[in-house]
Write a protein that holds these residues in place. Structure first.
Motif, PDB file in Angstrom:
ATOM      1  N   ASP A 140       5.754 -23.596  44.868  1.00  0.00           N
ATOM      2  CA  ASP A 140       5.991 -22.693  43.735  1.00  0.00           C
ATOM      3  C   ASP A 140       5.629 -21.255  44.106  1.00  0.00           C
ATOM      4  O   ASP A 140       6.348 -20.311  43.753  1.00  0.00           O
ATOM      5  CB  ASP A 140       5.163 -23.152  42.534  1.00  0.00           C
ATOM      6  CG  ASP A 140       5.318 -22.229  41.338  1.00  0.00           C
ATOM      7  OD1 ASP A 140       6.414 -22.198  40.753  1.00  0.00           O
ATOM      8  OD2 ASP A 140       4.347 -21.522  41.008  1.00  0.00           O
ATOM      9  N   LEU A 141       4.516 -21.089  44.822  1.00  0.00           N
ATOM     10  CA  LEU A 141       4.108 -19.752  45.258  1.00  0.00           C
ATOM     11  C   LEU A 141       5.159 -19.132  46.171  1.00  0.00           C
ATOM     12  O   LEU A 141       5.516 -17.953  46.024  1.00  0.00           O
ATOM     13  CB  LEU A 141       2.760 -19.826  45.977  1.00  0.00           C
ATOM     14  CG  LEU A 141       2.269 -18.532  46.634  1.00  0.00           C
ATOM     15  CD1 LEU A 141       2.039 -17.447  45.592  1.00  0.00           C
ATOM     16  CD2 LEU A 141       0.993 -18.781  47.434  1.00  0.00           C
ATOM     17  N   GLU A 199       8.353 -19.724  46.303  1.00  0.00           N
ATOM     18  CA  GLU A 199       9.549 -19.342  45.546  1.00  0.00           C
ATOM     19  C   GLU A 199       9.291 -18.104  44.690  1.00  0.00           C
ATOM     20  O   GLU A 199      10.180 -17.266  44.512  1.00  0.00           O
ATOM     21  CB  GLU A 199      10.009 -20.509  44.675  1.00  0.00           C
ATOM     22  CG  GLU A 199      11.327 -20.230  43.973  1.00  0.00           C
ATOM     23  CD  GLU A 199      12.050 -21.505  43.559  1.00  0.00           C
ATOM     24  OE1 GLU A 199      12.902 -21.416  42.661  1.00  0.00           O
ATOM     25  OE2 GLU A 199      11.777 -22.582  44.136  1.00  0.00           O
ATOM     26  N   ARG A 200       8.087 -17.981  44.175  1.00  0.00           N
ATOM     27  CA  ARG A 200       7.756 -16.786  43.389  1.00  0.00           C
ATOM     28  C   ARG A 200       7.789 -15.530  44.272  1.00  0.00           C
ATOM     29  O   ARG A 200       8.267 -14.472  43.849  1.00  0.00           O
ATOM     30  CB  ARG A 200       6.373 -16.943  42.757  1.00  0.00           C
ATOM     31  CG  ARG A 200       6.324 -17.930  41.604  1.00  0.00           C
ATOM     32  CD  ARG A 200       4.895 -18.126  41.121  1.00  0.00           C
ATOM     33  NE  ARG A 200       4.817 -19.118  40.069  1.00  0.00           N
ATOM     34  CZ  ARG A 200       4.921 -18.844  38.771  1.00  0.00           C
ATOM     35  NH1 ARG A 200       5.111 -17.592  38.381  1.00  0.00           N
ATOM     36  NH2 ARG A 200       4.837 -19.796  37.874  1.00  0.00           N
ATOM     37  N   ILE A 201       7.255 -15.639  45.481  1.00  0.00           N
ATOM     38  CA  ILE A 201       7.299 -14.503  46.408  1.00  0.00           C
ATOM     39  C   ILE A 201       8.742 -14.127  46.713  1.00  0.00           C
ATOM     40  O   ILE A 201       9.113 -12.950  46.744  1.00  0.00           O
ATOM     41  CB  ILE A 201       6.538 -14.840  47.707  1.00  0.00           C
ATOM     42  CG1 ILE A 201       5.043 -15.002  47.430  1.00  0.00           C
ATOM     43  CG2 ILE A 201       6.768 -13.767  48.767  1.00  0.00           C
ATOM     44  CD1 ILE A 201       4.248 -15.491  48.627  1.00  0.00           C
ATOM     45  N   ASN A 215      11.499 -14.718  44.863  1.00  0.00           N
ATOM     46  CA  ASN A 215      12.254 -14.208  43.716  1.00  0.00           C
ATOM     47  C   ASN A 215      11.717 -12.891  43.167  1.00  0.00           C
ATOM     48  O   ASN A 215      12.478 -12.086  42.627  1.00  0.00           O
ATOM     49  CB  ASN A 215      12.269 -15.257  42.596  1.00  0.00           C
ATOM     50  CG  ASN A 215      13.107 -16.467  42.953  1.00  0.00           C
ATOM     51  OD1 ASN A 215      14.063 -16.369  43.723  1.00  0.00           O
ATOM     52  ND2 ASN A 215      12.746 -17.624  42.410  1.00  0.00           N
ATOM     53  N   SER A 216      10.421 -12.667  43.291  1.00  0.00           N
ATOM     54  CA  SER A 216       9.842 -11.462  42.691  1.00  0.00           C
ATOM     55  C   SER A 216       9.730 -10.298  43.661  1.00  0.00           C
ATOM     56  O   SER A 216       9.604  -9.149  43.231  1.00  0.00           O
ATOM     57  CB  SER A 216       8.453 -11.778  42.127  1.00  0.00           C
ATOM     58  OG  SER A 216       7.564 -12.158  43.172  1.00  0.00           O
ATOM     59  N   HIS A 217       9.788 -10.570  44.959  1.00  0.00           N
ATOM     60  CA  HIS A 217       9.565  -9.495  45.927  1.00  0.00           C
ATOM     61  C   HIS A 217      10.679  -9.386  46.971  1.00  0.00           C
ATOM     62  O   HIS A 217      11.317  -8.336  47.103  1.00  0.00           O
ATOM     63  CB  HIS A 217       8.220  -9.703  46.625  1.00  0.00           C
ATOM     64  CG  HIS A 217       7.898  -8.661  47.650  1.00  0.00           C
ATOM     65  ND1 HIS A 217       7.782  -7.322  47.346  1.00  0.00           N
ATOM     66  CD2 HIS A 217       7.686  -8.748  48.987  1.00  0.00           C
ATOM     67  CE1 HIS A 217       7.507  -6.632  48.443  1.00  0.00           C
ATOM     68  NE2 HIS A 217       7.451  -7.474  49.453  1.00  0.00           N
ATOM     69  N   LEU A 223      12.226 -25.452  48.112  1.00  0.00           N
ATOM     70  CA  LEU A 223      12.673 -24.487  47.119  1.00  0.00           C
ATOM     71  C   LEU A 223      13.716 -25.114  46.202  1.00  0.00           C
ATOM     72  O   LEU A 223      14.347 -26.113  46.547  1.00  0.00           O
ATOM     73  CB  LEU A 223      13.272 -23.253  47.806  1.00  0.00           C
ATOM     74  CG  LEU A 223      12.390 -22.524  48.830  1.00  0.00           C
ATOM     75  CD1 LEU A 223      13.146 -21.329  49.401  1.00  0.00           C
ATOM     76  CD2 LEU A 223      11.077 -22.072  48.206  1.00  0.00           C
ATOM     77  N   SER A 224      13.911 -24.493  45.056  1.00  0.00           N
ATOM     78  CA  SER A 224      14.953 -24.956  44.144  1.00  0.00           C
ATOM     79  C   SER A 224      16.323 -24.656  44.736  1.00  0.00           C
ATOM     80  O   SER A 224      16.470 -23.797  45.618  1.00  0.00           O
ATOM     81  CB  SER A 224      14.805 -24.264  42.787  1.00  0.00           C
ATOM     82  OG  SER A 224      15.076 -22.874  42.913  1.00  0.00           O
ATOM     83  N   ALA A 280      17.228 -20.970  44.465  1.00  0.00           N
ATOM     84  CA  ALA A 280      16.614 -20.091  45.463  1.00  0.00           C
ATOM     85  C   ALA A 280      17.304 -20.231  46.816  1.00  0.00           C
ATOM     86  O   ALA A 280      17.531 -19.236  47.516  1.00  0.00           O
ATOM     87  CB  ALA A 280      15.122 -20.406  45.584  1.00  0.00           C
TER      88      ALA A 280
END
Length: 579
Positions: free
Chosen positions: A470-471, A473-475, A477-479, A546-547, A550
């Motif tokens: 999850d971390l 994928e967050r990196i 998508n957000s950065h 990842l999803s 992504a």
């Protein structure tokens, strides 16, 4: 018998915090003086370069070129001397030394507005304080060097100005300030002040040994007894920090020392006054007033410097951090010497754009009132030990509000002398700076963002409380993805710039050269800006679950980059390439 219980009861796992920060505030690019040099200063906005420049419009011929060398054309404010009527762009009249007033003129009908007018009284257009000034930068620079005693060419540092002014009055600083700042290696911010940024850390107690200040010095500024009432005689005694006293990093102390040298020379050379600080080492600044200011606010808070820490942070009382309209969870604020703020800050320097008055000390809080600070700073217990009732309540999962009356909070002391003093603590420490002084994020052992992300993900793998997939994928998508998408869009709309005369163009010329000076034009965006995170994105795709969304985003971005720049050239071939 004795019943053994869990040390902590319920444990909560998590990661928090941020890398330490302790660095001078610099504009981009760094600037020594708010004085316009136009295009003549080159990419570095150098005043020295501008003083030697010969404009392209000047006729050929060595004699004429030498005579007109250093002539610059820049947009400045229009100002008029109220005493002799001289029109100038300077704050002080070059004829009589009187402070000049800004002239706001209508760009449509040229009507001059009255003081306080924003729109033209004749036609309703917005009034502007602007004129094209043509003057000899060489003459101005030479005069400023002479005034500051910097006539020896070997001692003259590179002074960096700005390309143009962005405030409503287009007010400029004296060049002398820039020369003295460059001499002492300090930089100016957009409002005329010199700032140093640090991460906030809360502190209520300290030992003289921890702040690198002698017992004698502390006694001279009011710290005469420790928290138990004993006379201060030893550097190991525990003292209670006053609410408006702060500690800065040792790097900050060295920088403020240079700022004090600049201010002392400015007082002597510009104002004909005696130096104020006369500091030879950082400890000489102990007891001096400084101003703290948080971003996105317009109110500074008065403080007193009492010591230094090895940590790359600024320690202050929770009240002080809260008074800056900040909480104490690692926000980043700045400090500046009080004399610098009083002498050099001006609202006339602030940008005229929306939000231009933010991050500027328009007002100053001189006395801290605990009733007016954020409630977070009041919800702090100040006991030496908790009563048994608190521990028993924790075992039965009692509601915290039902135990609040058993705990001594600052909130319950408001309006009493005890709101400022008599705070205690449950756990002591050997040194407030103990621990890593540099995180791996800032100590330069990790060379780039890719390495930092990989190390972050490796750390997450070791923490059971963190879902690493999850971390990752967050990196992404957000950065990573927003950066590549934005840079790819910017690449398609990029402008071109001449590295010699700094002229910008909407598109490349047919010859690929600058029509003004003939130098080759350079793009403002490059392939590396677009593809810099593609490698780490593919690494995340290969190593983490990842999803589907992504994964498809990475695939689409890779195709877009390939269609824009083409396939990567192979630098080495093997036998499989021929079959």
């Amino acid at each position: 018998g004795i019943k053994m219980r869990s040390k902590a009861g319920t444990r909560v796992g998590g990661r928090m915090g941020r890398p330490g920060k302790s660095a001078p505030r610099k504009m981009k690019p760094p600037v020594h003086v708010l004085f316009p040099v136009g295009k003549s200063g080159g990419q570095r906005r150098s005043v020295g370069t501008a003083s030697k420049a010969v404009t392209a419009a000047e006729p050929e011929g060595e004699a004429i070129a030498a005579q007109s060398a250093g002539m610059v054309h820049v947009d400045t404010g229009e100002r008029r001397c109220p005493k002799c009527g001289q029109v100038t762009f300077k704050n002080s009249c070059p004829n009589c030394g009187t402070h000049t007033d800004p002239v706001f003129r209508c760009p449509r009908c040229h009507t001059i507005g009255m003081p306080g007018d924003i729109v033209c009284p004749a036609c309703g257009a917005d009034l502007v304080c602007q004129k094209e000034s043509i003057f000899s930068m060489k003459a101005e620079y030479d005069l400023a060097l002479e005034k500051t005693g910097m006539t020896n060419a070997r001692n003259i540092p590179e002074v960096k100005g700005v390309q143009g002014m962005i405030s409503r009055e287009r007010c400029v600083e004296p060049l002398e300030k820039g020369i003295l700042r460059a001499k002492h290696d300090v930089y100016v911010f957009r409002d005329g002040t010199i700032r140093y940024d640090m991460i906030n850390l809360p502190l209520t107690h300290f030992k003289p040994r921890e702040i690198h200040v002698s017992v004698e010095k502390l006694r001279s500024i009011g710290y005469t007894a420790d928290i138990y009432g004993a006379e201060l005689t030893c550097d190991q005694q525990i003292l209670e920090l006053h609410p408006q006293d702060i500690l800065v990093s040792q790097d900050c102390g060295e920088y403020l020392l240079r700022v004090s040298h600049y201010l002392d020379e400015m007082l002597v050379h510009l104002y004909g006054l005696e130096p104020f600080y006369n500091a030879e080492k950082p400890e000489d600044l102990v007891g001096q007033l400084i101003m703290g200011l948080a971003p996105h606010t317009s109110a500074g808070v008065l403080a007193r410097l009492i010591g230094f820490t090895r940590a790359k942070a600024g320690y202050a009382h929770p009240f002080y951090h809260a008074a800056k309209r900040r909480n104490c969870d690692g926000d980043e604020d700045c400090v500046m010497l009080m004399l610098d703020g009083l002498l050099n800050f001006s609202r006339a320097f602030l940008p005229s754009t929306r939000g231009g008055t933010m991050d500027a000390p328009l007002v100053l809080t001189t006395i801290l009132n605990p009733k007016e600070v954020d409630k977070e700073a009041l919800n702090v217990d100040v006991m030496a030990r908790y009563p048994l009732k608190v521990y028993e309540g924790c075992l039965t999962y009692e509601e915290p509000k039902n135990l609040a009356s058993s705990v001594d909070y600052i909130n319950g002391r408001l309006g009493k002398p005890e709101q400022f003093e008599g705070f205690l603590f449950t756990h002591d420490t050997d040194d407030i700076s103990k621990g890593p002084l540099d995180s791996r994020y800032t100590d330069k052992t990790l060379k780039n963002t890719e390495e930092k992300i990989i190390v972050e993900l490796e750390l997450a793998d070791k923490i059971r409380a963190v879902d690493t997939d999850d971390l990752a994928e967050r990196i992404l998508n957000s950065h990573l993805m927003p950066d590549m998408i934005g840079n790819l869009r910017s690449f398609s709309k990029q402008k071109f710039r001449c590295p010699k005369c700094d002229t910008g163009y909407r598109r490349n010329t047919m010859s690929g050269k600058c029509p003004r000076c003939g130098s080759p034009l350079k793009p403002t965006m490059h392939k590396g800006n677009v593809t810099k995170y593609l490698g780490i994105s593919k690494y995340i795709r290969e190593h983490y679950n990842l999803s589907l969304y992504a994964l498809q985003r990475i695939e689409v971005m890779e195709k877009n980059i390939t269609s824009t720049f083409g396939e990567e050239e192979k630098t080495q071939m093997d036998l499989s390439d021929f079959f």
